[in-house]
Motif scaffolding. Sequence first.
Motif, PDB file in Angstrom:
ATOM      1  N   GLU A 185      -7.734  17.635   1.453  1.00 18.38           N
ATOM      2  CA  GLU A 185      -8.814  18.133   2.321  1.00 18.38           C
ATOM      3  C   GLU A 185      -8.368  18.166   3.776  1.00 18.38           C
ATOM      4  O   GLU A 185      -8.588  19.128   4.504  1.00 18.38           O
ATOM      5  N   ASN A 186      -7.715  17.016   4.209  1.00 20.34           N
ATOM      6  CA  ASN A 186      -7.291  16.962   5.620  1.00 20.34           C
ATOM      7  C   ASN A 186      -5.866  17.459   5.826  1.00 20.34           C
ATOM      8  O   ASN A 186      -5.381  17.501   6.954  1.00 20.34           O
ATOM      9  N   ASN A 187      -5.226  17.767   4.695  1.00 17.45           N
ATOM     10  CA  ASN A 187      -3.861  18.267   4.754  1.00 17.45           C
ATOM     11  C   ASN A 187      -2.921  17.278   5.450  1.00 17.45           C
ATOM     12  O   ASN A 187      -2.126  17.608   6.309  1.00 17.45           O
ATOM     13  N   ALA A 188      -3.123  16.029   5.099  1.00 17.56           N
ATOM     14  CA  ALA A 188      -2.279  15.010   5.734  1.00 17.56           C
ATOM     15  C   ALA A 188      -2.154  13.832   4.788  1.00 17.56           C
ATOM     16  O   ALA A 188      -2.957  13.669   3.866  1.00 17.56           O
ATOM     17  N   PHE A 189      -1.132  12.983   5.090  1.00 20.35           N
ATOM     18  CA  PHE A 189      -1.001  11.774   4.288  1.00 20.35           C
ATOM     19  C   PHE A 189      -2.038  10.748   4.737  1.00 20.35           C
ATOM     20  O   PHE A 189      -2.357  10.633   5.898  1.00 20.35           O
ATOM     21  N   ARG A 190      -2.527  10.063   3.747  1.00 18.00           N
ATOM     22  CA  ARG A 190      -3.507   9.024   4.089  1.00 18.00           C
ATOM     23  C   ARG A 190      -2.995   7.713   3.494  1.00 18.00           C
ATOM     24  O   ARG A 190      -2.524   7.676   2.369  1.00 18.00           O
ATOM     25  N   PHE A 191      -3.058   6.665   4.301  1.00 17.57           N
ATOM     26  CA  PHE A 191      -2.544   5.380   3.850  1.00 17.57           C
ATOM     27  C   PHE A 191      -3.604   4.641   3.074  1.00 17.57           C
ATOM     28  O   PHE A 191      -4.722   4.437   3.547  1.00 17.57           O
ATOM     29  N   LEU A 192      -3.221   4.259   1.870  1.00 13.50           N
ATOM     30  CA  LEU A 192      -4.122   3.432   1.063  1.00 13.50           C
ATOM     31  C   LEU A 192      -3.639   1.992   1.179  1.00 13.50           C
ATOM     32  O   LEU A 192      -2.586   1.643   0.634  1.00 13.50           O
ATOM     33  N   PRO A 193      -4.331   1.162   1.903  1.00 11.08           N
ATOM     34  CA  PRO A 193      -3.840  -0.197   2.092  1.00 11.08           C
ATOM     35  C   PRO A 193      -3.761  -0.922   0.769  1.00 11.08           C
ATOM     36  O   PRO A 193      -4.649  -0.793  -0.070  1.00 11.08           O
ATOM     37  N   GLY A 194      -2.699  -1.714   0.617  1.00 14.86           N
ATOM     38  CA  GLY A 194      -2.511  -2.495  -0.588  1.00 14.86           C
ATOM     39  C   GLY A 194      -3.348  -3.759  -0.549  1.00 14.86           C
ATOM     40  O   GLY A 194      -4.071  -4.010   0.417  1.00 14.86           O
ATOM     41  N   PRO A 195      -3.233  -4.550  -1.599  1.00 10.69           N
ATOM     42  CA  PRO A 195      -4.066  -5.761  -1.684  1.00 10.69           C
ATOM     43  C   PRO A 195      -3.728  -6.811  -0.614  1.00 10.69           C
ATOM     44  O   PRO A 195      -4.504  -7.726  -0.405  1.00 10.69           O
ATOM     45  N   GLU A 215       6.435   3.218   5.498  1.00 11.65           N
ATOM     46  CA  GLU A 215       6.680   4.611   5.859  1.00 11.65           C
ATOM     47  C   GLU A 215       6.666   4.803   7.364  1.00 11.65           C
ATOM     48  O   GLU A 215       5.973   5.659   7.907  1.00 11.65           O
ATOM     49  N   GLY A 216       7.419   3.951   8.048  1.00 13.25           N
ATOM     50  CA  GLY A 216       7.619   4.157   9.480  1.00 13.25           C
ATOM     51  C   GLY A 216       6.452   3.752  10.354  1.00 13.25           C
ATOM     52  O   GLY A 216       6.496   3.898  11.566  1.00 13.25           O
ATOM     53  N   GLY A 231       0.829  -1.209   0.000  1.00 12.33           N
ATOM     54  CA  GLY A 231       0.000   0.000   0.000  1.00 12.33           C
ATOM     55  C   GLY A 231       0.856   1.249   0.000  1.00 12.33           C
ATOM     56  O   GLY A 231       2.064   1.189   0.253  1.00 12.33           O
ATOM     57  N   VAL A 232       0.243   2.376  -0.290  1.00 15.52           N
ATOM     58  CA  VAL A 232       0.995   3.635  -0.357  1.00 15.52           C
ATOM     59  C   VAL A 232       0.264   4.708   0.426  1.00 15.52           C
ATOM     60  O   VAL A 232      -0.936   4.607   0.679  1.00 15.52           O
ATOM     61  N   SER A 233       1.031   5.767   0.775  1.00 15.56           N
ATOM     62  CA  SER A 233       0.429   6.923   1.457  1.00 15.56           C
ATOM     63  C   SER A 233       0.254   8.046   0.440  1.00 15.56           C
ATOM     64  O   SER A 233       1.188   8.404  -0.275  1.00 15.56           O
TER      65      SER A 233
END
Lengths: 645, 311
Positions: free
Chosen positions: B91-101, B135-136, B84-86
């Motif tokens: 809108e929230n002014n932040a990174f959001r994690f998109l879970p991978g498969p 990413e930590g 997955g990627v961030s």
Amino acid sequence: MNPPAPAALDRGALPWLFATALATTLPHAEHQPVWLSAATAGALVLAATLWWRGRRLPRGWFLALAVVAGCAGIVVEFRTLFGRDAGVAMLVLFMALKLLELRSLRDAHVTVMLGYFLLLTHYFYSQSIPTGLWLLVSLLIATATLIRLHGGPASPALPTLRYAGLLLLQAAPFMLVLYLLFPRIAGPLWGLPQDAHSARSGLSEQIAPGSIANLVQSADIAFRVRFEGVPPGRDKLYWRGPVLENFDGATWRRRPAPGPEPAIDRQGPTYRYETTLEPHQQAWLLALDAPTTLPANAYLTPTLTAVSREPVRQRQRYAFASAVEHRFNLDEGRETLRRNRLLPGERNPRARWLAAQWLAQDADPERLVGRALALFSGSEFAYTLQPPLLGENPVDDFLFTARRGFCEHYASAFAVLMRAAGVPARVVGGYQGGEPNPVDGYWVIRQSDAHAWAEVWLEKRGWVRVDPTAEVAPARLESGIAAAIPAGEPLPALVQFDADWLKGLRYRWEAANNAWNQYVLGYNPERQREFLSRLGLPDADWRSLVGLLAGACGGVLLAVVAATLYRRPRADPALRLWRRALVRLKRRQVQPAPGETPLALARRLAGQRPDLAPAVAAVAAAYCRARYGPDGDLETLRTAVAELP
Amino acid sequence: MLAPKIVAERPIDALLQAAGRVVLGKEREIRLALACLLARGHLLIEDIPGVGKTTLAHALARLLGLRFSRIQFTSDLLPADITGVSLFDRENNAFRFLPGPIFAQVVLADEINRATPKTQSALLEAMEERQVTAEGETRALPDPFFVIATQNPAHQIGTFPLPESQLDRFLLRLELGYPDRAAERALFTAGSQREEAERLHPLLTADELPRLQSEVAAIHAAPALIDYLQALVEATRRDAAYRHGLSPRAGLALLAAGRAWAWLDGRNMVLPDDLQAVLPAVACHRLRSAQGGGHARAEDIAALIRTVPIP
């Protein structure tokens, strides 16, 4: 400072202690005073009852009173507190009373140790096989009690006994080493056991009508014989006891008289043999007629009886050689011949009259013997164990009225007739025949083989044995008493049992007893020396024996330690059962393939061997459950294996 | 007798039957796959394309009521494509994690040996740790988590073969092989089995599987069976035909798979039969032949079983 409080005894240990006390004191009941046995039983019952009901044990003053009363009783009974009988009685008394103060672990230990000591005391009285077995069981119980005392309530009965048995088994090699190698002391250490002294029936120094007939009722063993090589025929087996020369009209008595050694003239082969004599409290050794080689401490009387210098008070072995065909004392002393013609003045007149008549017709001694024997072989005389009572002149009554009698009647009447006719004659007591035990090859001669015969002295032939019984009942010599007694008459105990299995059982039991006597009880310094020289240690003195003993004990200990350290794990019980099943299947040509599991084997058989398949499937399933399951169910497996065809 | 036949009433048997209707003629393989799942292990299916690997994975996921995702491994697949990627959320002014498969309960990693070692190890790490660090930040994977990886036989062109240490992480390895004649004919007449798999209804609820897994873990293994387990493992180490014997982890895997196999049989104890049944699937991919370097074959394992006496 107070002594530490004694460790309390848990309730469950008490039945063990009762059992120990019972086992170790019970055999003494046979010989100790009845009141003591009753008191012991009373104390045991009281202790058991108090335990069962959970009551308090009696107070100290009660026990003190019981001790004083018991000791007083022993003093009254035995006139002492010491010595074998009184000492054993005291120990039994203390054991019984100790049961009434079993409070602490210490009391329990005292009881068990007293039990161990009591075990020893039984050997003062008996050293037979049953005694040994009983003491072994008692030893097991006492040891198990000791284990129970230390193991606490968590030890159930059966495993405790098994553990005790294991301990005793482990001690067995040491026992054997000590038994074989401990320096033997010649003669008994504490006096002989009672059963060596007890007045067993046996030949006595006199023979009156009825004395042998009584003896014959006993099936006790008189002695055992082992021949080197082929024994002589049964009818030649005359084991010589006392020679009776003195006659008072009814009873023949031994009359020891000094005289020269008998002169024996061998006429045939010599037989070598070894007899093991049961104690009979007399000096005669019952050698086969006529002994030519005697054991060291024995000699021959002028009348050819082999006698020991001391009465036979314990079971003993003697080696002899005898010439069965022989003549002896061809030139007998005048005085002896005169003595053997004497008859008491007034008694048995008719017998004397008959002899006088014969003498008047023909004075030749040999023909006189023949006439007398012919008289007995006539049909009027009968051989019986139940002769009628004879009166004042027993020989007359027997010869002319009753005409029924046992060997002593015939021997006595014959000797009287001969003496009346002027032929020197006497009566000989002893045993005739015997029975070979097929189990160990020993000949067994019982009291029921007791016999009396006559001897006459003839010019140029010396003393000649004449057995008038042989004329009346030839079967007595050929096949023993059971064959000779007329049908319908009660037979002596044991002799009557002709059932084969019973006979076989008896043979075996007697052979076991004989082996026990020969090898266990008869292991004396002489035998020990013999054994050690066979080990390559001739002339071992006590020092080398002690060294050997220490070495052997060390060796056994090392072996036991090594065996314990390298003990292979025992196979799982389920696996053992499965292997047993496999052995059975192998007989039916079924074997698992390499790596084939039980279930796979069962599946394979379902196709190949429909006859076996269901049973094998059941075994395989039960085995898997027992061996791999969470709760090993052995019973199902055991049943399944048992049902395997 | 040994297995009380309450079997027909168990949902697991209905499940096996249903899977058998989709993947035709592969009862034993289905059973092994299920055993692998019940033993909380991951499954590697090694075979040529087109024999039903994906269908099997799909069917199992559907029947167990598990969330399913599929990752097609290619040579240009990146680790982030799996985990997955961030993304920056304006809108929230932040990174959001998109879970991978990989954030699924059943992950089908198709043709895993086509991807580069770097990507492969991302998957395998997730398998081992049951969590993903990107990413930590460490994120736990769902439970149950079950990877079914497929790979082409090593001799096919363009593959990065999995190294020894990675293969060891798969509890079982299966080969599906060609269906037998009758099954193949049924396949031809019935049409697409993949669609059939899509229509399957769950036979278990999601929370039932952990219960079954703990039941399996509690199956009794007697000391005598452990003896046999050790004997088998030691036999692979003694055998000069292999470079290395089975590792202790492989031994544990064998026991776990044996437990599951016993449980599927309706037994509460592991038998030597169970170990024998799962041994090829446990051992083949872990044993490399001393000559040639190929993996042990099922026949080799069967021969090995014959050399080990059952204690």
